[in-house]
Scaffold this active site. Structure first.
Site, PDB file in Angstrom:
ATOM      1  N   TYR A  53     -40.816  15.726  25.289  1.00 13.83           N
ATOM      2  CA  TYR A  53     -39.403  15.991  25.580  1.00 13.83           C
ATOM      3  C   TYR A  53     -39.285  16.639  26.953  1.00 13.83           C
ATOM      4  CZ  TYR A  53     -36.373  14.619  21.812  1.00 13.83           C
ATOM      5  OH  TYR A  53     -35.607  13.876  20.971  1.00 13.83           O
ATOM      6  N   GLU A  55     -35.917  17.141  28.629  1.00 15.44           N
ATOM      7  CA  GLU A  55     -34.498  17.194  29.022  1.00 15.44           C
ATOM      8  C   GLU A  55     -34.337  18.033  30.286  1.00 15.44           C
ATOM      9  OE1 GLU A  55     -33.362  18.315  25.128  1.00 15.44           O
ATOM     10  OE2 GLU A  55     -32.067  16.568  24.881  1.00 15.44           O
ATOM     11  N   ASP A 212     -23.876  -3.590  40.712  1.00 16.19           N
ATOM     12  CA  ASP A 212     -24.864  -3.695  39.636  1.00 16.19           C
ATOM     13  C   ASP A 212     -25.809  -4.823  40.042  1.00 16.19           C
ATOM     14  OD1 ASP A 212     -26.294  -4.448  37.411  1.00 16.19           O
ATOM     15  OD2 ASP A 212     -24.603  -4.394  36.029  1.00 16.19           O
ATOM     16  N   THR A 238     -31.299  -2.565  36.367  1.00 20.42           N
ATOM     17  CA  THR A 238     -32.364  -2.466  35.374  1.00 20.42           C
ATOM     18  C   THR A 238     -33.672  -2.587  36.123  1.00 20.42           C
ATOM     19  OG1 THR A 238     -32.126  -4.840  34.996  1.00 20.42           O
ATOM     20  CG2 THR A 238     -31.072  -3.371  33.405  1.00 20.42           C
ATOM     21  N   LYS A 241     -36.154  -6.884  35.217  1.00 19.45           N
ATOM     22  CA  LYS A 241     -35.844  -8.294  35.505  1.00 19.45           C
ATOM     23  C   LYS A 241     -36.682  -8.735  36.713  1.00 19.45           C
ATOM     24  CE  LYS A 241     -31.323  -8.123  33.278  1.00 19.45           C
ATOM     25  NZ  LYS A 241     -30.706  -6.790  33.213  1.00 19.45           N
ATOM     26  N   ARG A 247     -38.738  -2.184  30.554  1.00 21.99           N
ATOM     27  CA  ARG A 247     -37.309  -2.164  30.213  1.00 21.99           C
ATOM     28  C   ARG A 247     -36.777  -0.781  30.561  1.00 21.99           C
ATOM     29  NH1 ARG A 247     -36.768  -6.811  27.598  1.00 21.99           N
ATOM     30  NH2 ARG A 247     -34.535  -6.759  27.820  1.00 21.99           N
TER      31      ARG A 247
HETATM   32  N1  DSN Z   1     -28.685  -9.171  29.006  1.00 21.74           N
HETATM   33  C1  DSN Z   1     -28.892  -9.285  30.413  1.00 21.74           C
HETATM   34  C2  DSN Z   1     -28.969 -10.698  30.849  1.00 21.74           C
HETATM   35  O1  DSN Z   1     -29.614 -11.464  30.171  1.00 21.74           O
HETATM   36  O2  DSN Z   1     -28.422 -11.059  31.878  1.00 21.74           O
HETATM   37  C3  DSN Z   1     -27.902  -8.538  31.203  1.00 21.74           C
HETATM   38  O3  DSN Z   1     -27.995  -7.214  30.877  1.00 21.74           O
END
Ligand code: DSN
Length: 426
Positions: A53, A55, A212, A238, A241, A247
């Site tokens: 933890y 925080e 984003d 994120t 990707k 993740r």
């Molecule tokens: N779920 C993602 C996608 O596949 O584009 C976006 O967050």
């Protein structure tokens, strides 16, 4: 430490993991938001950093907003090594994107976006974002999402003819609606986004600019897509990707917003940060800082263009007739098959894509007219333009025989042959 292997302690979960490993090894992962991180990233993710933890932050923030890096800002003891990795993640992310401030604690992309709204706006404030059915994201103001319920979103889309963002219209909408924040970024837009134009529009109407970049973060790092830095106020992404990490997500912003953003993440929305994910983010950022990552990012785009050309040569109609980035949106209406049916047939053939609405779709998100595919994961495996020709051919074959299980099985054999030449975790 790992003497009691998972196989012995929980064979059911172990078998499912092995099957998933085989599925990805033998198939073609074409969902544009997925990727295969390195073994080092997975090792950090499966480490003792999971157990702590922490925080708070790896720095102490004084009342006047300035921070002291040599003083703890944690609400729990025992965080000296956790601080090491979180600081590394922050420093590396700053360097990677040229960001003034970075918060690496967001659990994933959706919380990150909500945290930005929560930090900088009050409930009911007006925001402009791209609608989901034109390529945006649930958190960009969809009515079923928290974003659309808590804030007053007005949504822009793409032009009906060209299916491209129409910046003149977006500017007019901004002037008319006077939003407090203008959000750019998409999950199903196959063309370059002009972040500079978005930031200029926001500035001209006195709004905060936010991007984003979840889908294209890796392309931005690799100079394969223009960056929203340094002119955009807040940028979320994120990390799993095109960036090829674990993740998770992060928020990057100009210094002036740093304190508000950090406060919204913790204690505003989240509790204990997932430090195993943060350690894995640090590893992934270091990988992305290496010169080879630029080649990877550029190859993703080259492969997407080659795959797009291949699909068009087999009579597929693509939204905007091609791609500038990592993803392709196929309009299946001329192929007499829905997105849902195509996804299922391709799945049978070992090719993983997702059904997706196309702009101005008359279908529903559950049964849309398109499929979305992309090249980040197959590029990680080492595939190049010549393999994209084969991939296009295999997709075309599978769609042509969508109703015939034994013919789909044959395509599956061809998919396996190709995939096995490009191991993922050898
Ligand atoms: N779920 C993602 C996608 O596949 O584009 C976006 O967050």
């Amino acid at each position: 430490m790992f003497n009691d292997s998972l196989e012995k302690s929980d064979v059911d979960v172990f078998n499912a993991i092995v099957s998933e490993d085989n599925r990805t090894a033998e198939g073609l992962e074409l969902i544009p938001s997925e990727n295969f991180p390195s073994k080092s990233v997975l090792q950090a993710l499966g480490s003792v950093m999971n157990n702590k933890y922490a925080e708070g932050y790896p720095f102490f923030r004084k009342k006047d907003g300035t921070v002291e890096w040599d003083k703890t800002g944690r609400y729990y003891g025992g965080n000296r090594y956790i601080d090491v990795v979180e600081k590394l993640a922050i420093e590396r992310a700053k360097k990677l994107f040229g960001a003034e401030h970075v918060n690496v604690q967001p659990y994933s992309g959706s919380p990150a976006n909500i945290e930005v709204y929560f930090a900088l706006l009050v409930f009911g404030d007006r925001i402009m974002g791209m609608s989901l059915d034109h390529g945006g994201h649930l958190t960009h103001g969809h009515p079923v999402n928290f974003s659309g319920r808590a804030y007053n979103f007005v949504q822009y889309g793409v032009d009906e003819e060209s299916n491209l963002l129409d910046y003149d219209n977006i500017r007019k909408m901004a002037e008319r609606e006077q939003p407090k924040l203008i959000l750019s970024g998409a999950t199903a837009y196959p063309r370059t986004i002009d972040f500079r134009e978005f930031a200029d529009i926001a500035k001209d109407v006195g709004a905060i600019s936010m991007s984003d970049i979840a889908h294209i973060a890796g392309l931005i790092v690799g100079d394969a897509h223009p960056s929203p830095f340094p002119f955009t106020d807040v940028v979320t992404t994120t990390t799993h990707k095109t960036l090829r990490g674990p993740r998770g997500a992060m928020i990057m912003c100009k210094k002036d917003f740093a304190q508000k953003i950090d406060k919204a993440v913790f204690p505003g929305m989240q509790g204990g940060p997932h430090e195993h994910a943060i350690a894995a983010k640090a590893v992934a950022f270091n990988e992305a800082l290496q010169p080879g990552f630029k080649d990877y990012a550029r190859q993703i785009v080259k492969n997407a263009k080659a795959l797009a050309d291949g699909l068009m040569s087999h009579g597929f109609k693509l939204v905007t007739d091609g791609t500038d980035n990592h993803l392709i949106l196929v309009d299946l209406r001329n192929k007499n098959i829905t997105g849902k049916e195509a996804e299922a047939a391709l799945d049978e053939a070992g090719i993983t894509v997702n059904k997706n609405t196309i702009p101005y779709d008359t279908g529903t998100p559950w049964n849309p007219s398109g499929i979305r595919l992309g090249t980040p994961a197959i590029t990680t495996r080492g595939m190049k333009e010549s393999e994209m020709k084969t991939v296009a051919e295999l997709i075309s074959k599978a769609i042509d025989v969508a109703d015939d299980d034994s013919l789909l099985e044959k395509v599956r054999g061809n998919v396996r042959e190709l995939s096995e030449r490009f191991p993922i975790y050898s």
